[in-house]
Design a protein around this motif. Structure first.
Motif, PDB file in Angstrom:
ATOM      1  N   TRP A  20       0.812  -1.221   0.000  1.00  0.00           N
ATOM      2  CA  TRP A  20       0.000   0.000   0.000  1.00  0.00           C
ATOM      3  C   TRP A  20       0.845   1.271   0.000  1.00  0.00           C
ATOM      4  CZ3 TRP A  20      -4.124  -1.840  -1.804  1.00  0.00           C
ATOM      5  CH2 TRP A  20      -4.665  -3.031  -1.341  1.00  0.00           C
ATOM      6  N   LEU A  38      -0.004  -4.936  -3.104  1.00  0.00           N
ATOM      7  CA  LEU A  38      -1.252  -5.034  -2.361  1.00  0.00           C
ATOM      8  C   LEU A  38      -1.143  -6.221  -1.414  1.00  0.00           C
ATOM      9  CD1 LEU A  38      -1.987  -3.378  -4.915  1.00  0.00           C
ATOM     10  CD2 LEU A  38      -4.160  -4.565  -4.939  1.00  0.00           C
ATOM     11  N   GLY A  40      -3.954  -7.795   1.415  1.00  0.00           N
ATOM     12  CA  GLY A  40      -5.213  -7.611   2.115  1.00  0.00           C
ATOM     13  C   GLY A  40      -6.094  -6.617   1.391  1.00  0.00           C
ATOM     14  N   LYS A  41      -6.933  -5.947   2.153  1.00  0.00           N
ATOM     15  CA  LYS A  41      -7.947  -5.056   1.594  1.00  0.00           C
ATOM     16  C   LYS A  41      -7.578  -3.594   1.827  1.00  0.00           C
ATOM     17  CE  LYS A  41     -12.981  -4.747   1.486  1.00  0.00           C
ATOM     18  NZ  LYS A  41     -14.220  -5.316   2.017  1.00  0.00           N
ATOM     19  N   ASP A  43      -8.993   0.639   1.279  1.00  0.00           N
ATOM     20  CA  ASP A  43     -10.128   1.405   1.766  1.00  0.00           C
ATOM     21  C   ASP A  43     -11.042   1.773   0.596  1.00  0.00           C
ATOM     22  OD1 ASP A  43      -9.039   1.684   4.489  1.00  0.00           O
ATOM     23  OD2 ASP A  43      -7.541   2.950   3.522  1.00  0.00           O
ATOM     24  N   TRP A  44     -12.343   1.782   0.831  1.00  0.00           N
ATOM     25  CA  TRP A  44     -13.277   2.268  -0.180  1.00  0.00           C
ATOM     26  C   TRP A  44     -13.014   3.751  -0.419  1.00  0.00           C
ATOM     27  CZ3 TRP A  44     -16.473  -0.335  -3.287  1.00  0.00           C
ATOM     28  CH2 TRP A  44     -16.776  -1.654  -2.965  1.00  0.00           C
ATOM     29  N   LYS A  62      -8.929  -8.455  -6.360  1.00  0.00           N
ATOM     30  CA  LYS A  62     -10.371  -8.245  -6.482  1.00  0.00           C
ATOM     31  C   LYS A  62     -10.600  -6.749  -6.428  1.00  0.00           C
ATOM     32  CE  LYS A  62     -13.251  -8.886  -2.990  1.00  0.00           C
ATOM     33  NZ  LYS A  62     -14.119  -9.581  -1.998  1.00  0.00           N
ATOM     34  N   ASP A  69     -18.129  -7.135  -7.726  1.00  0.00           N
ATOM     35  CA  ASP A  69     -16.677  -7.289  -7.706  1.00  0.00           C
ATOM     36  C   ASP A  69     -16.160  -7.836  -9.038  1.00  0.00           C
ATOM     37  OD1 ASP A  69     -16.849  -6.496  -5.063  1.00  0.00           O
ATOM     38  OD2 ASP A  69     -16.792  -8.551  -4.295  1.00  0.00           O
ATOM     39  N   CYS A  87     -12.601  -0.474  -4.208  1.00  0.00           N
ATOM     40  CA  CYS A  87     -11.804  -0.968  -3.092  1.00  0.00           C
ATOM     41  C   CYS A  87     -10.960  -2.146  -3.571  1.00  0.00           C
ATOM     42  CB  CYS A  87     -12.729  -1.400  -1.949  1.00  0.00           C
ATOM     43  SG  CYS A  87     -11.829  -2.006  -0.501  1.00  0.00           S
ATOM     44  N   GLU A  89      -8.323  -5.204  -3.479  1.00  0.00           N
ATOM     45  CA  GLU A  89      -7.997  -6.201  -2.464  1.00  0.00           C
ATOM     46  C   GLU A  89      -7.151  -7.305  -3.083  1.00  0.00           C
ATOM     47  OE1 GLU A  89     -10.311  -9.360   0.505  1.00  0.00           O
ATOM     48  OE2 GLU A  89     -11.450  -7.842  -0.570  1.00  0.00           O
TER      49      GLU A  89
END
Length: 124
Positions: A20, A38, A40-41, A43-44, A62, A69, A87, A89
């Motif tokens: 990130w 990247l 994990g996820k 932020d929107w 994703k 998605d 977002c 991911e």
């Protein structure tokens, strides 16, 4: 005189220490080629005036969209138009992505989080 240089993506991604944290790999007019890991996820968020291209080099991503998605595999890309909430991911471990976007694009768009990077390091 303008310098012409090639970039080895595997070597460039190896120089990025954390997920990130986009790094600038090159400039094209008002655009930048950015490399990001990247994990994990994210932020929107959305971008008011910038489109973004996400090209997956390694791993799987994703792209979360409010309309559904989209899974992006290595060698595939997705373009997220400005104003579209999204977002990213990583799926199943680290994912390496090349971003093509205006140099002014803030990685978290319209939100401010601990992942916001106002100043990006350069790899060149």
């Amino acid at each position: 005189m303008t310098m012409v240089a090639k970039v080895n993506l595997a070597e460039a991604f190896a120089r990025i220490p954390e997920a990130w944290s986009p790094h600038v790999a090159g400039d094209i007019n008002n655009f930048q080629v950015k490399l990001v890991k990247l994990d994990g996820k994210f932020d929107w968020h959305h971008h008011y005036s910038e489109d973004e291209l996400f090209l997956v080099i390694a791993g799987r991503m994703k792209m979360g969209l409010r309309t559904g998605d989209v899974i992006v595999e290595p060698g595939e890309f997705i373009i997220v138009p400005c104003g579209v909430e999204h977002c990213p991911e990583a799926l199943g471990g680290e994912c390496h992505v090349v971003l093509l976007e205006p140099g002014s694009t803030l990685n978290t768009g319209n939100v401010e989080t601990e992942k916001t990077r106002r100043t990006l390091e350069r790899l060149d």
